[in-house]
Design an enzyme around this catalytic site. Sequence first.
Site, short mmCIF file in Angstrom:
data_model
loop_
_atom_site.label_atom_id
_atom_site.label_comp_id
_atom_site.label_asym_id
_atom_site.label_seq_id
_atom_site.Cartn_x
_atom_site.Cartn_y
_atom_site.Cartn_z
CG HIS A 18 -9.41 117.70 46.75
ND1 HIS A 18 -9.35 117.33 45.42
CD2 HIS A 18 -10.26 116.83 47.34
CE1 HIS A 18 -10.13 116.28 45.22
NE2 HIS A 18 -10.71 115.96 46.37
CE LYS A 42 -13.20 106.09 44.35
NZ LYS A 42 -13.25 107.50 44.71
NE ARG A 91 -17.92 116.86 47.32
CZ ARG A 91 -17.60 115.96 46.42
NH1 ARG A 91 -17.03 116.31 45.31
NH2 ARG A 91 -17.86 114.68 46.63
CB SER A 129 -11.51 114.45 41.12
OG SER A 129 -10.85 114.98 42.24
O1 PNS Z 1 -11.46 110.83 47.78
P1 PNS Z 1 -12.22 109.60 48.19
O2 PNS Z 1 -12.32 108.65 47.03
O3 PNS Z 1 -13.52 109.93 48.83
O4 PNS Z 1 -11.31 108.88 49.33
C1 PNS Z 1 -11.75 107.68 49.89
C2 PNS Z 1 -10.70 107.11 50.85
C3 PNS Z 1 -9.37 106.93 50.18
C4 PNS Z 1 -10.55 108.04 52.03
C5 PNS Z 1 -11.28 105.74 51.33
O5 PNS Z 1 -11.60 104.97 50.21
C6 PNS Z 1 -10.33 104.96 52.21
O6 PNS Z 1 -10.11 105.32 53.35
N1 PNS Z 1 -9.77 103.87 51.67
C7 PNS Z 1 -8.87 103.01 52.40
C8 PNS Z 1 -9.54 101.66 52.73
C9 PNS Z 1 -10.18 101.66 54.09
O7 PNS Z 1 -9.59 102.01 55.08
N2 PNS Z 1 -11.47 101.24 54.13
C10 PNS Z 1 -12.21 101.13 55.37
C11 PNS Z 1 -12.84 102.41 55.83
S1 PNS Z 1 -14.30 102.75 54.96
#
Ligand code: PNS
Length: 164
Positions: A18, A42, A91, A129
Amino acid sequence: MERIVICPGSFDPITKGHEEIIRRAASLFDRVIVVVSANPEKNPRFSIEERAELIRRVCAQLPNVEVDQFSGLLVDYVAKSGASAIVKGLRAVSDFDYEFQMALTNKKLMPQAETIFLTSSSDSMYLSSSIVRQIAQFGGDISPFVPACILDTVKQRICTHCEE
Ligand code: PNS
C-alpha cells in the site's frame, strides 16, 4: 487546477505494498487522500481510527498525502472531495476481476471519476493485509511486509501469544 486523487481501501493494516502505491500516487498528483473504508460487510482486525492512525504514521513524511475515513459509496466521497480520480494497486491477475468490477461500477455511478491502476512492484505482488495478519497472529516475522514505523504496534495488537 489542483489534481486530487483518492486512494481507497480497507488497510487492515497498511502494508509496504500500500505504502508503495501511495508514494507513487503522491508523485503523480498534487494531492492524495487516502481513505479508509468502514465497510460493514468486513470484520476488520483494526478499528477504522486505528487504521487511519497507522497510515498517518507511515505517510507522515509525504506532505501532499492526507488520511480520512468514509462509509457509504466511494463515488459520493470522490464528489465531495473534488477529486478527479481513484487510484488502486493491481497486484496479480487474481485482483483483476474484482477491481475491474469496482472500476466499471464507479464509472457508471460517476462517469467523470477515472480509476487509475498502478501495477504493484514484483516485491509486493503476493502481499496482502490478510497475509500480514496471519503471520503476525502466530508470532512470525512481518518486518518484510509492514513499514518499520508501525511494526511494533501491529505485532502487539495482533499477536495473542507474543511477549510484551
Ligand atoms: O482494500 P479493499 O478492501 O480492496 O477496498 C475496497 C473498497 C473500500 C475500495 C471498496 O469496498 C469500496 O469502494 N467500498 C465503498 C462502497 C462502494 O462504493 N461500493 C460500490 C463500488 S463497487
